[in-house]
Write a protein that holds these residues in place. Sequence first.
Motif, PDB file in Angstrom:
ATOM      1  N   UNK A  10     -22.664 -32.658 -25.975  1.00  0.00           N
ATOM      2  CA  UNK A  10     -21.375 -32.242 -26.547  1.00  0.00           C
ATOM      3  C   UNK A  10     -20.729 -31.161 -25.683  1.00  0.00           C
ATOM      4  N   UNK A  11     -21.523 -30.230 -25.172  1.00  0.00           N
ATOM      5  CA  UNK A  11     -20.997 -29.151 -24.327  1.00  0.00           C
ATOM      6  C   UNK A  11     -20.434 -29.706 -23.026  1.00  0.00           C
ATOM      7  N   UNK A  12     -21.179 -30.677 -22.436  1.00  0.00           N
ATOM      8  CA  UNK A  12     -20.703 -31.293 -21.186  1.00  0.00           C
ATOM      9  C   UNK A  12     -19.403 -32.044 -21.437  1.00  0.00           C
ATOM     10  N   UNK A  13     -19.320 -32.760 -22.597  1.00  0.00           N
ATOM     11  CA  UNK A  13     -18.121 -33.504 -22.934  1.00  0.00           C
ATOM     12  C   UNK A  13     -16.921 -32.584 -23.119  1.00  0.00           C
ATOM     13  N   UNK A  14     -17.100 -31.472 -23.782  1.00  0.00           N
ATOM     14  CA  UNK A  14     -16.006 -30.512 -23.997  1.00  0.00           C
ATOM     15  C   UNK A  14     -15.520 -29.899 -22.680  1.00  0.00           C
ATOM     16  N   UNK A  15     -16.460 -29.620 -21.774  1.00  0.00           N
ATOM     17  CA  UNK A  15     -16.075 -29.051 -20.479  1.00  0.00           C
ATOM     18  C   UNK A  15     -15.269 -30.066 -19.686  1.00  0.00           C
ATOM     19  N   UNK A  16     -15.712 -31.379 -19.751  1.00  0.00           N
ATOM     20  CA  UNK A  16     -14.976 -32.432 -19.031  1.00  0.00           C
ATOM     21  C   UNK A  16     -13.568 -32.579 -19.591  1.00  0.00           C
ATOM     22  N   UNK A  17     -13.438 -32.540 -20.928  1.00  0.00           N
ATOM     23  CA  UNK A  17     -12.108 -32.644 -21.538  1.00  0.00           C
ATOM     24  C   UNK A  17     -11.238 -31.462 -21.123  1.00  0.00           C
ATOM     25  N   UNK A  18     -11.809 -30.274 -21.061  1.00  0.00           N
ATOM     26  CA  UNK A  18     -11.046 -29.074 -20.680  1.00  0.00           C
ATOM     27  C   UNK A  18     -10.517 -29.189 -19.262  1.00  0.00           C
ATOM     28  N   UNK A  19     -11.354 -29.624 -18.349  1.00  0.00           N
ATOM     29  CA  UNK A  19     -10.908 -29.802 -16.960  1.00  0.00           C
ATOM     30  C   UNK A  19      -9.804 -30.850 -16.880  1.00  0.00           C
ATOM     31  N   UNK A  20      -9.956 -31.936 -17.679  1.00  0.00           N
ATOM     32  CA  UNK A  20      -8.945 -32.996 -17.667  1.00  0.00           C
ATOM     33  C   UNK A  20      -7.614 -32.469 -18.162  1.00  0.00           C
ATOM     34  N   UNK A  21      -7.628 -31.692 -19.241  1.00  0.00           N
ATOM     35  CA  UNK A  21      -6.387 -31.113 -19.769  1.00  0.00           C
ATOM     36  C   UNK A  21      -5.752 -30.152 -18.775  1.00  0.00           C
ATOM     37  N   UNK A  22      -6.565 -29.361 -18.093  1.00  0.00           N
ATOM     38  CA  UNK A  22      -6.040 -28.409 -17.084  1.00  0.00           C
ATOM     39  C   UNK A  22      -5.367 -29.173 -15.951  1.00  0.00           C
ATOM     40  N   UNK A  23      -6.010 -30.287 -15.530  1.00  0.00           N
ATOM     41  CA  UNK A  23      -5.441 -31.092 -14.433  1.00  0.00           C
ATOM     42  C   UNK A  23      -4.124 -31.708 -14.842  1.00  0.00           C
ATOM     43  N   UNK A  24      -4.064 -32.257 -16.048  1.00  0.00           N
ATOM     44  CA  UNK A  24      -2.820 -32.863 -16.540  1.00  0.00           C
ATOM     45  C   UNK A  24      -1.728 -31.811 -16.669  1.00  0.00           C
ATOM     46  N   UNK A  25      -2.104 -30.592 -17.154  1.00  0.00           N
ATOM     47  CA  UNK A  25      -1.111 -29.521 -17.344  1.00  0.00           C
ATOM     48  C   UNK A  25      -0.525 -29.065 -16.012  1.00  0.00           C
ATOM     49  N   UNK A  26      -1.405 -28.942 -14.984  1.00  0.00           N
ATOM     50  CA  UNK A  26      -0.922 -28.487 -13.671  1.00  0.00           C
ATOM     51  C   UNK A  26      -0.009 -29.513 -13.050  1.00  0.00           C
ATOM     52  N   UNK A  27      -0.381 -30.792 -13.125  1.00  0.00           N
ATOM     53  CA  UNK A  27       0.435 -31.841 -12.522  1.00  0.00           C
ATOM     54  C   UNK A  27       1.734 -32.050 -13.284  1.00  0.00           C
ATOM     55  N   UNK A  28       1.729 -31.791 -14.557  1.00  0.00           N
ATOM     56  CA  UNK A  28       2.929 -32.020 -15.353  1.00  0.00           C
ATOM     57  C   UNK A  28       3.983 -30.954 -15.144  1.00  0.00           C
ATOM     58  N   UNK A  29       3.605 -29.753 -14.703  1.00  0.00           N
ATOM     59  CA  UNK A  29       4.564 -28.675 -14.483  1.00  0.00           C
ATOM     60  C   UNK A  29       5.216 -28.266 -15.781  1.00  0.00           C
ATOM     61  N   UNK A  30       6.621 -28.156 -15.733  1.00  0.00           N
ATOM     62  CA  UNK A  30       7.345 -27.723 -16.911  1.00  0.00           C
ATOM     63  C   UNK A  30       7.367 -28.791 -17.984  1.00  0.00           C
ATOM     64  N   UNK A  31       7.145 -30.094 -17.587  1.00  0.00           N
ATOM     65  CA  UNK A  31       7.154 -31.205 -18.552  1.00  0.00           C
ATOM     66  C   UNK A  31       5.741 -31.618 -18.936  1.00  0.00           C
ATOM     67  N   UNK A  32       4.865 -30.654 -18.952  1.00  0.00           N
ATOM     68  CA  UNK A  32       3.452 -30.944 -19.259  1.00  0.00           C
ATOM     69  C   UNK A  32       3.337 -31.436 -20.702  1.00  0.00           C
ATOM     70  N   UNK A  33       2.538 -32.495 -20.933  1.00  0.00           N
ATOM     71  CA  UNK A  33       2.361 -33.014 -22.298  1.00  0.00           C
ATOM     72  C   UNK A  33       1.634 -32.055 -23.218  1.00  0.00           C
ATOM     73  N   UNK A  34       0.974 -31.042 -22.684  1.00  0.00           N
ATOM     74  CA  UNK A  34       0.224 -30.093 -23.532  1.00  0.00           C
ATOM     75  C   UNK A  34       1.036 -28.838 -23.780  1.00  0.00           C
ATOM     76  N   UNK A  35       2.306 -28.821 -23.316  1.00  0.00           N
ATOM     77  CA  UNK A  35       3.111 -27.604 -23.498  1.00  0.00           C
ATOM     78  C   UNK A  35       3.333 -27.312 -24.983  1.00  0.00           C
ATOM     79  N   UNK A  36       3.544 -28.355 -25.779  1.00  0.00           N
ATOM     80  CA  UNK A  36       3.723 -28.159 -27.219  1.00  0.00           C
ATOM     81  C   UNK A  36       2.492 -27.545 -27.847  1.00  0.00           C
ATOM     82  N   UNK A  37       1.330 -28.042 -27.436  1.00  0.00           N
ATOM     83  CA  UNK A  37       0.089 -27.488 -27.987  1.00  0.00           C
ATOM     84  C   UNK A  37      -0.073 -26.025 -27.592  1.00  0.00           C
ATOM     85  N   UNK A  38       0.381 -25.664 -26.324  1.00  0.00           N
ATOM     86  CA  UNK A  38       0.258 -24.277 -25.864  1.00  0.00           C
ATOM     87  C   UNK A  38       1.141 -23.374 -26.717  1.00  0.00           C
ATOM     88  N   UNK A  39       2.354 -23.844 -26.986  1.00  0.00           N
ATOM     89  CA  UNK A  39       3.253 -23.027 -27.794  1.00  0.00           C
ATOM     90  C   UNK A  39       2.721 -22.850 -29.215  1.00  0.00           C
TER      91      UNK A  39
END
Length: 351
Positions: A10-39
């Motif tokens: 479970x810990x390994x899975x959570x770390x993998x998901x976290x890295x994936x979200x960070x990668x998507x957020x960086x590539x998305x820039x201002x239109x990142x799909x996780x921006x709503x969740x951040x706010x």
Amino acid sequence: MRDTRESRLLLVLLIAIAFALITVDIRGGEESPVDGARQAAATVFGPVENGVAAAVDPIGNAIGAVRDSGERHDRISELERQNAELKQKLGSDTRNQSRLRELDKMLKTAGAGQYGIKGAEVIAIGAAQGFSWTVTIDAGSNDGIRRDMTVLNGDGLVGRVTTVGPSTATVLLANDPDFTVGTRMEKTDELGFATGQGDRPLMVQLLNGKAKVSKGDRLVTFGSQADKPFVPGVPVGEVVRVDPSGGDLTRNIYVRPYVGFTKLDIVGVVVQAPRSDPRDAVLPPKPAKPKPTPTVTVTVTPSAGGQFEGQGGLQQQGGGAPIPGLSPEPGRTEDPAAQDPGGADGLNDEQ
């Protein structure tokens, strides 16, 4: 949570998901799909962060204040050190100026009496050699100082050398009860012997019991045989009290010394006596007596007709008689013809 295989997966899975979200957020820039969740997270956790910061800031400020207080303390210490140095320098300059004035005055005194002197500084006071009024100077046998030499300063007689070491010497002051010096009165040349009395005036025993002495008369040293221990002409002091003669062979007078024995600093040891007695040349000139100031007075006398006439006169201060030629004498007429029978005719002739 227990450390099991499932928990590790479970810990390994959570770390993998976290890295994936960070990668998507960086590539998305201002239109990142996780921006709503951040706010949304900022809205939820922002007040909590502010509260934690409010609670932690005083502690952080206190730690910073402690760290900065050390720096401020060092700065204050440095400023205090600089301030002390400035005060010391200012005090040293004032002291140096005072000592220069003393040295200049002493050199003028030595020049007036043609004394060859060796300058020295008083470095200690006390009951050295069993004497109650002594000082130690920073000059000794290496500087040509010998026993029984006269010591003076810019004001007059300080004392005589009693003990000499290689680099220091002991001086017996003139106000010591064991100190005696021959004196001579200014102008009258009356001789006597002055003895110290501590913090009281010197007592001088005049050899002539009928000598005329007045308050303010001045004395100098008479001098010794071979100029040791005293050279002639050094100012001693001035008379402050005279005992009645009483018909005795001698007469006692009391003299205030010129030298302040409790504030000695720069002194001179006479290593070479003058070729001739300077007599009274070393004494300072007496202050001139103030001259009386002329004042104008007006005398009012009644006339024969009942009126008053003013008579002006230039008189000396203290009510002296009118100066001739400047004021008519009382009782004399103001008529020029009455004073000089030919005065009126002479005046008409000139006109």
